[in-house]
Motif scaffolding. Sequence first.
Motif, PDB file in Angstrom:
ATOM      1  N   LEU A   1       1.207  -1.382  -0.173  1.00 38.95           N
ATOM      2  CA  LEU A   1       0.020  -0.264  -0.182  1.00 38.95           C
ATOM      3  C   LEU A   1       0.906   1.400   0.256  1.00 38.95           C
ATOM      4  N   SER A   2       0.524   2.017  -1.376  1.00 39.58           N
ATOM      5  CA  SER A   2       1.539   3.384  -0.900  1.00 39.58           C
ATOM      6  C   SER A   2       1.405   4.473  -0.142  1.00 39.58           C
ATOM      7  N   ARG A   3       0.272   4.477   0.622  1.00 38.32           N
ATOM      8  CA  ARG A   3      -0.801   5.169   1.645  1.00 38.32           C
ATOM      9  C   ARG A   3       0.469   5.530   2.857  1.00 38.32           C
ATOM     10  N   ARG A   4       0.379   3.655   3.011  1.00 39.62           N
ATOM     11  CA  ARG A   4       1.013   2.854   4.294  1.00 39.62           C
ATOM     12  C   ARG A   4       2.522   4.168   4.192  1.00 39.62           C
ATOM     13  N   TRP A   5       3.150   4.391   5.696  1.00 37.15           N
ATOM     14  CA  TRP A   5       4.413   5.582   5.291  1.00 37.15           C
ATOM     15  C   TRP A   5       5.102   4.516   6.264  1.00 37.15           C
ATOM     16  N   TYR A   6       5.532   3.199   5.572  1.00 36.09           N
ATOM     17  CA  TYR A   6       5.861   2.651   6.250  1.00 36.09           C
ATOM     18  C   TYR A   6       7.619   2.173   4.525  1.00 36.09           C
ATOM     19  N   GLY A   7       8.540   1.761   4.735  1.00 42.16           N
ATOM     20  CA  GLY A   7      10.057   1.741   3.833  1.00 42.16           C
ATOM     21  C   GLY A   7       9.565   2.269   3.158  1.00 42.16           C
TER      22      GLY A   7
ATOM     23  N   ALA B   1       4.460 -11.957  -1.759  1.00 41.87           N
ATOM     24  CA  ALA B   1       5.133 -12.498  -0.827  1.00 41.87           C
ATOM     25  C   ALA B   1       6.198 -11.659  -0.295  1.00 41.87           C
ATOM     26  N   SER B   2       6.334 -11.591   1.147  1.00 37.57           N
ATOM     27  CA  SER B   2       7.181 -10.675   2.138  1.00 37.57           C
ATOM     28  C   SER B   2       8.359 -11.365   2.896  1.00 37.57           C
ATOM     29  N   ALA B   3       9.603 -10.595   2.935  1.00 38.56           N
ATOM     30  CA  ALA B   3      10.733 -11.582   3.571  1.00 38.56           C
ATOM     31  C   ALA B   3      10.425 -10.543   4.948  1.00 38.56           C
TER      32      ALA B   3
ATOM     33  N   GLY C   1       2.407  -3.943   4.335  1.00 37.37           N
ATOM     34  CA  GLY C   1       1.547  -3.234   3.632  1.00 37.37           C
ATOM     35  C   GLY C   1       1.313  -3.589   2.220  1.00 37.37           C
ATOM     36  N   GLU C   2       1.996  -5.013   2.381  1.00 36.12           N
ATOM     37  CA  GLU C   2       1.428  -5.701   1.084  1.00 36.12           C
ATOM     38  C   GLU C   2       0.699  -6.984   1.565  1.00 36.12           C
ATOM     39  N   PHE C   3       0.699  -7.192   2.677  1.00 36.27           N
ATOM     40  CA  PHE C   3      -0.290  -8.167   3.337  1.00 36.27           C
ATOM     41  C   PHE C   3      -1.572  -7.017   3.381  1.00 36.27           C
TER      42      PHE C   3
END
Length: 408
Positions: free
Chosen positions: A279-285, A332-334, A344-346
């Motif tokens: 998600l772009s709106r989630r300010w993380y990474g 998938a994430s790591a 944010g991917e989840f």
Amino acid sequence: VATAHGQTAEPVFNYDESKVGTFTLPDLLVSRSGKKVTDVAGWERRRKELIQLFAENVYGQTPQKAVKLRYQTVKTDESALNGLAIRKQISIYFVDYPQLPPIDVLLYVPKASKKPAPVFLGLNFCGNHCVTAETDIALSTRWMSNGPDGTTVNNRATEKARAMQERRWPIETILKRGYALATAYYGDIEPDHPHGWRTGIRSVLGDTLRADNWGAVGAWAWGMSRIADFLATEPSVDASRIIGIGHSRIGKAALWAGAQDKRFTAVVANEAGESGSALSRRWYGETVERINTSFPHWFCGRYKTYNKRVADLPVDQHELLALIAPRPLYVASAEEDRWSDPKGEFLSAVETEPVYRLYGKVALGTTQYPAVNESVGKTVRYHVRTGKHDVTDFDWEQYLRFADELVR
Ligand code: GTR
């Protein structure tokens, strides 16, 4: 000056969950004109609208012009990898643009397969010679980012680059499980640097003066569709079962390809991160501003106008994922790949649920963030594995099981 999302004037990255703050996502099931989507027909209309919104604001417009292709089989080995595979090297030429280099496709088909094999189709980062140690694969002569330990000299691959990313492509396992694998170097479509477009497909298609001219990610996605065109002519593979797969920037391209082209029967986005799965709106990474600054050639010009106002984007990435519905999707994430924002991917995958439900399917079927190394979901699946930004055997093991259950 802090914006609504805590982002300051400088691109600052956040790795502190307590600072993420709240954000409101665009409603997947409400059209721009305010119409609520309640059924599949309504969603198919909304789907077209969303593809347009992503084209206008993020990836740029994919040229719709039909391009004449010529497929030339360069080499065939009827018994590669100790008899496990039929291996072909095919060049896809652009008939009307002889100045463009061809897309060199490397195709492995399981020799034991009695019927056309379902196929994983994914671009690679450093040339076909990187995915295998087999020395009769032509060494790519195209521009490459400079790699480590003498694997490139002046942006060209050397013999040392052979098998450099073999670990990320468990070819024998894929074949033994009954799948074909088609891959090509993403730089065949466009070299990955700000001036790369001058020698790629964007030098002849698109309109560089437009704010919604396509970017490199759009070009790579388009290239995946051209490889799908070729696969449709290849009797040894089942072109009704093409699993589009990609890691990171190539994962972004795989998602955009799958969103636009329904011939991708399923899509696997491995750590596709910002402007991919997350998600772009989630300010993380990584942020929209950061990605547009580091990689000014990846997206359309208009995307940059959202650098300091992501909340104004008419789309967010859960809508890209939903464009894959009702087809199977793996995100998938790591754990250590915080830059891609695993959570944010989840959450992006979670948000697709109402669209899959319109088709009578369950997407993830859970809103509970899973434990590490646990694959969850139904038609949409997700895992966060231990380790870094990479593609591992663990990842492939999940993708093969997902394909066994949902694609075969
Ligand atoms: C990073 C970029 C990510 C991702 C990654 C990759 O530098 O910030 O969005 O695309 O590269 O492709 O490995």
